[in-house]
Design a protein around this motif. Sequence first.
Motif, PDB file in Angstrom:
ATOM      1  N   ALA A 269       0.850  -1.179   0.000  1.00  0.00           N
ATOM      2  CA  ALA A 269       0.000   0.000   0.000  1.00  0.00           C
ATOM      3  C   ALA A 269       0.891   1.236   0.000  1.00  0.00           C
ATOM      4  CB  ALA A 269      -0.904  -0.008   1.225  1.00  0.00           C
ATOM      5  N   THR A 270       0.593   2.180  -0.890  1.00  0.00           N
ATOM      6  CA  THR A 270       1.428   3.365  -1.018  1.00  0.00           C
ATOM      7  C   THR A 270       0.543   4.585  -1.273  1.00  0.00           C
ATOM      8  OG1 THR A 270       3.347   4.260  -2.218  1.00  0.00           O
ATOM      9  CG2 THR A 270       1.828   2.875  -3.479  1.00  0.00           C
ATOM     10  N   ASN A 271       1.152   5.715  -1.632  1.00  0.00           N
ATOM     11  CA  ASN A 271       0.350   6.941  -1.808  1.00  0.00           C
ATOM     12  C   ASN A 271       0.061   7.265  -3.271  1.00  0.00           C
ATOM     13  OD1 ASN A 271       2.873   7.736  -2.583  1.00  0.00           O
ATOM     14  ND2 ASN A 271       3.054   9.433  -1.141  1.00  0.00           N
ATOM     15  N   VAL A 272       0.404   6.327  -4.168  1.00  0.00           N
ATOM     16  CA  VAL A 272       0.036   6.476  -5.576  1.00  0.00           C
ATOM     17  C   VAL A 272      -0.599   5.171  -6.045  1.00  0.00           C
ATOM     18  CG1 VAL A 272       1.734   8.250  -6.184  1.00  0.00           C
ATOM     19  CG2 VAL A 272       2.377   5.841  -6.321  1.00  0.00           C
ATOM     20  N   ASP A 273      -1.307   5.236  -7.174  1.00  0.00           N
ATOM     21  CA  ASP A 273      -2.090   4.079  -7.621  1.00  0.00           C
ATOM     22  C   ASP A 273      -1.279   3.092  -8.451  1.00  0.00           C
ATOM     23  OD1 ASP A 273      -4.371   2.498  -7.875  1.00  0.00           O
ATOM     24  OD2 ASP A 273      -4.874   3.420  -9.806  1.00  0.00           O
ATOM     25  N   GLY A 274      -0.149   2.642  -7.925  1.00  0.00           N
ATOM     26  CA  GLY A 274       0.638   1.636  -8.619  1.00  0.00           C
ATOM     27  C   GLY A 274       2.024   2.118  -8.965  1.00  0.00           C
ATOM     28  N   ILE A 275       2.599   1.505 -10.004  1.00  0.00           N
ATOM     29  CA  ILE A 275       3.957   1.816 -10.444  1.00  0.00           C
ATOM     30  C   ILE A 275       3.862   2.615 -11.744  1.00  0.00           C
ATOM     31  CG2 ILE A 275       6.168   0.854 -11.185  1.00  0.00           C
ATOM     32  CD1 ILE A 275       5.404  -1.683  -9.529  1.00  0.00           C
ATOM     33  N   PHE A 276       4.631   3.696 -11.799  1.00  0.00           N
ATOM     34  CA  PHE A 276       4.630   4.593 -12.951  1.00  0.00           C
ATOM     35  C   PHE A 276       6.028   4.683 -13.543  1.00  0.00           C
ATOM     36  CE2 PHE A 276       1.004   5.700 -10.448  1.00  0.00           C
ATOM     37  CZ  PHE A 276       0.051   6.225 -11.308  1.00  0.00           C
ATOM     38  N   ASP A 277       6.110   5.149 -14.793  1.00  0.00           N
ATOM     39  CA  ASP A 277       7.421   5.305 -15.432  1.00  0.00           C
ATOM     40  C   ASP A 277       8.217   6.448 -14.802  1.00  0.00           C
ATOM     41  OD1 ASP A 277       5.847   7.355 -16.488  1.00  0.00           O
ATOM     42  OD2 ASP A 277       6.595   7.094 -18.545  1.00  0.00           O
ATOM     43  N   LYS A 278       7.521   7.382 -14.147  1.00  0.00           N
ATOM     44  CA  LYS A 278       8.161   8.457 -13.384  1.00  0.00           C
ATOM     45  C   LYS A 278       7.187   8.945 -12.323  1.00  0.00           C
ATOM     46  CE  LYS A 278       7.238  11.286 -17.428  1.00  0.00           C
ATOM     47  NZ  LYS A 278       7.861  11.930 -18.560  1.00  0.00           N
ATOM     48  N   ASP A 279       7.641   9.760 -11.414  1.00  0.00           N
ATOM     49  CA  ASP A 279       6.832  10.191 -10.268  1.00  0.00           C
ATOM     50  C   ASP A 279       5.567  10.932 -10.708  1.00  0.00           C
ATOM     51  OD1 ASP A 279       5.727  11.264  -7.956  1.00  0.00           O
ATOM     52  OD2 ASP A 279       7.661  11.872  -7.106  1.00  0.00           O
ATOM     53  N   PRO A 280       4.376  10.316 -10.489  1.00  0.00           N
ATOM     54  CA  PRO A 280       3.135  10.964 -10.926  1.00  0.00           C
ATOM     55  C   PRO A 280       2.795  12.218 -10.119  1.00  0.00           C
ATOM     56  CG  PRO A 280       2.648   8.982  -9.677  1.00  0.00           C
ATOM     57  CD  PRO A 280       4.145   9.029  -9.845  1.00  0.00           C
ATOM     58  N   ASN A 281       3.420  12.384  -8.948  1.00  0.00           N
ATOM     59  CA  ASN A 281       3.197  13.596  -8.172  1.00  0.00           C
ATOM     60  C   ASN A 281       3.951  14.788  -8.771  1.00  0.00           C
ATOM     61  OD1 ASN A 281       1.525  12.348  -6.217  1.00  0.00           O
ATOM     62  ND2 ASN A 281       3.335  11.538  -5.188  1.00  0.00           N
ATOM     63  N   LYS A 282       4.998  14.509  -9.552  1.00  0.00           N
ATOM     64  CA  LYS A 282       5.799  15.571 -10.160  1.00  0.00           C
ATOM     65  C   LYS A 282       5.526  15.755 -11.646  1.00  0.00           C
ATOM     66  CE  LYS A 282       9.753  14.942  -7.033  1.00  0.00           C
ATOM     67  NZ  LYS A 282      11.041  14.246  -6.927  1.00  0.00           N
ATOM     68  N   TYR A 283       5.108  14.671 -12.325  1.00  0.00           N
ATOM     69  CA  TYR A 283       4.956  14.729 -13.782  1.00  0.00           C
ATOM     70  C   TYR A 283       3.540  14.333 -14.197  1.00  0.00           C
ATOM     71  CZ  TYR A 283      10.043  14.713 -13.492  1.00  0.00           C
ATOM     72  OH  TYR A 283      11.342  15.012 -13.180  1.00  0.00           O
ATOM     73  N   ALA A 284       2.844  15.250 -14.851  1.00  0.00           N
ATOM     74  CA  ALA A 284       1.463  15.002 -15.273  1.00  0.00           C
ATOM     75  C   ALA A 284       1.388  13.912 -16.346  1.00  0.00           C
ATOM     76  CB  ALA A 284       0.835  16.293 -15.795  1.00  0.00           C
ATOM     77  N   ASP A 285       2.485  13.723 -17.103  1.00  0.00           N
ATOM     78  CA  ASP A 285       2.486  12.740 -18.193  1.00  0.00           C
ATOM     79  C   ASP A 285       3.018  11.367 -17.755  1.00  0.00           C
ATOM     80  OD1 ASP A 285       5.113  13.632 -17.862  1.00  0.00           O
ATOM     81  OD2 ASP A 285       5.583  13.505 -20.018  1.00  0.00           O
ATOM     82  N   ALA A 286       3.112  11.145 -16.436  1.00  0.00           N
ATOM     83  CA  ALA A 286       3.578   9.837 -15.936  1.00  0.00           C
ATOM     84  C   ALA A 286       2.619   8.742 -16.391  1.00  0.00           C
ATOM     85  CB  ALA A 286       3.672   9.861 -14.413  1.00  0.00           C
ATOM     86  N   VAL A 287       3.168   7.626 -16.824  1.00  0.00           N
ATOM     87  CA  VAL A 287       2.356   6.513 -17.333  1.00  0.00           C
ATOM     88  C   VAL A 287       2.359   5.377 -16.312  1.00  0.00           C
ATOM     89  CG1 VAL A 287       2.107   4.801 -19.182  1.00  0.00           C
ATOM     90  CG2 VAL A 287       2.888   7.132 -19.724  1.00  0.00           C
ATOM     91  N   LYS A 288       1.158   4.897 -15.989  1.00  0.00           N
ATOM     92  CA  LYS A 288       1.008   3.809 -15.025  1.00  0.00           C
ATOM     93  C   LYS A 288       1.101   2.457 -15.736  1.00  0.00           C
ATOM     94  CE  LYS A 288      -2.351   1.665 -11.972  1.00  0.00           C
ATOM     95  NZ  LYS A 288      -3.499   1.000 -12.577  1.00  0.00           N
ATOM     96  N   TYR A 289       1.772   1.522 -15.102  1.00  0.00           N
ATOM     97  CA  TYR A 289       1.810   0.140 -15.570  1.00  0.00           C
ATOM     98  C   TYR A 289       0.735  -0.656 -14.829  1.00  0.00           C
ATOM     99  CZ  TYR A 289       6.490   1.319 -17.312  1.00  0.00           C
ATOM    100  OH  TYR A 289       7.550   1.898 -17.956  1.00  0.00           O
ATOM    101  N   ASP A 290      -0.059  -1.452 -15.552  1.00  0.00           N
ATOM    102  CA  ASP A 290      -1.022  -2.341 -14.898  1.00  0.00           C
ATOM    103  C   ASP A 290      -0.327  -3.620 -14.460  1.00  0.00           C
ATOM    104  OD1 ASP A 290      -3.204  -0.624 -15.181  1.00  0.00           O
ATOM    105  OD2 ASP A 290      -3.662  -1.394 -17.174  1.00  0.00           O
ATOM    106  N   ASP A 291       0.547  -4.128 -15.332  1.00  0.00           N
ATOM    107  CA  ASP A 291       1.322  -5.334 -15.056  1.00  0.00           C
ATOM    108  C   ASP A 291       2.746  -5.098 -15.526  1.00  0.00           C
ATOM    109  OD1 ASP A 291      -0.667  -7.620 -14.246  1.00  0.00           O
ATOM    110  OD2 ASP A 291      -1.619  -6.529 -15.902  1.00  0.00           O
TER     111      ASP A 291
END
Length: 175
Positions: free
Chosen positions: A97-119
């Motif tokens: 459990a963390t403060n973002v919705d999964g794993i992203f290619d870069k920090d979604p709190n800093k970059y609006a274009d961060a891409v989330k990986y589902d798997d």
Amino acid sequence: SEHMDRTRADHIGMLATAMNSLALCDALEQLGADVRVQTAIEMRQIAEPYIRNRAIRHFEKGRIVIFGCGTGSPFFSTDTAAALRSVEINADALLKATNVDGIFDKDPNKYADAVKYDDVTFQEVITKDLKVMDSTAFSLCKDNDMPIIVFNLNEPDNILRVVNGEKIGTTVKNQ
């Protein structure tokens, strides 16, 4: 320098997790759950010592087991303790459990274009240098084929959703 000894600081952190474990135990018991706390540092007046076979017996009886005090050794993170216990008890997955919705290619709190990986595979996490957890914890999961599910704790229903097998956050596994 005027810094606290690392070993002592880690022991203090482990004791803090014991307090959190007791608070979580109390909250779950108030909801009617049958709960046990096991700690990696012995404190028999307030919790059972961590004993793998006893933990598994509790699971067989339908109880919830909360593991406190990390691994009981300094220099190992709580993520590493979670990885170790999940492997030891043959869990279906390690839930992070963390403060973002999964794993992203870069920090979604800093970059609006961060891409989330589902798997994502363990190897992809390494190749792409994605931040999941510390290398000791990550290696323990990878080497023991323990899937990791990273999800957002700030959504109130997410723990229930992930435990019920709903696909949320990001799943890391070997293939």
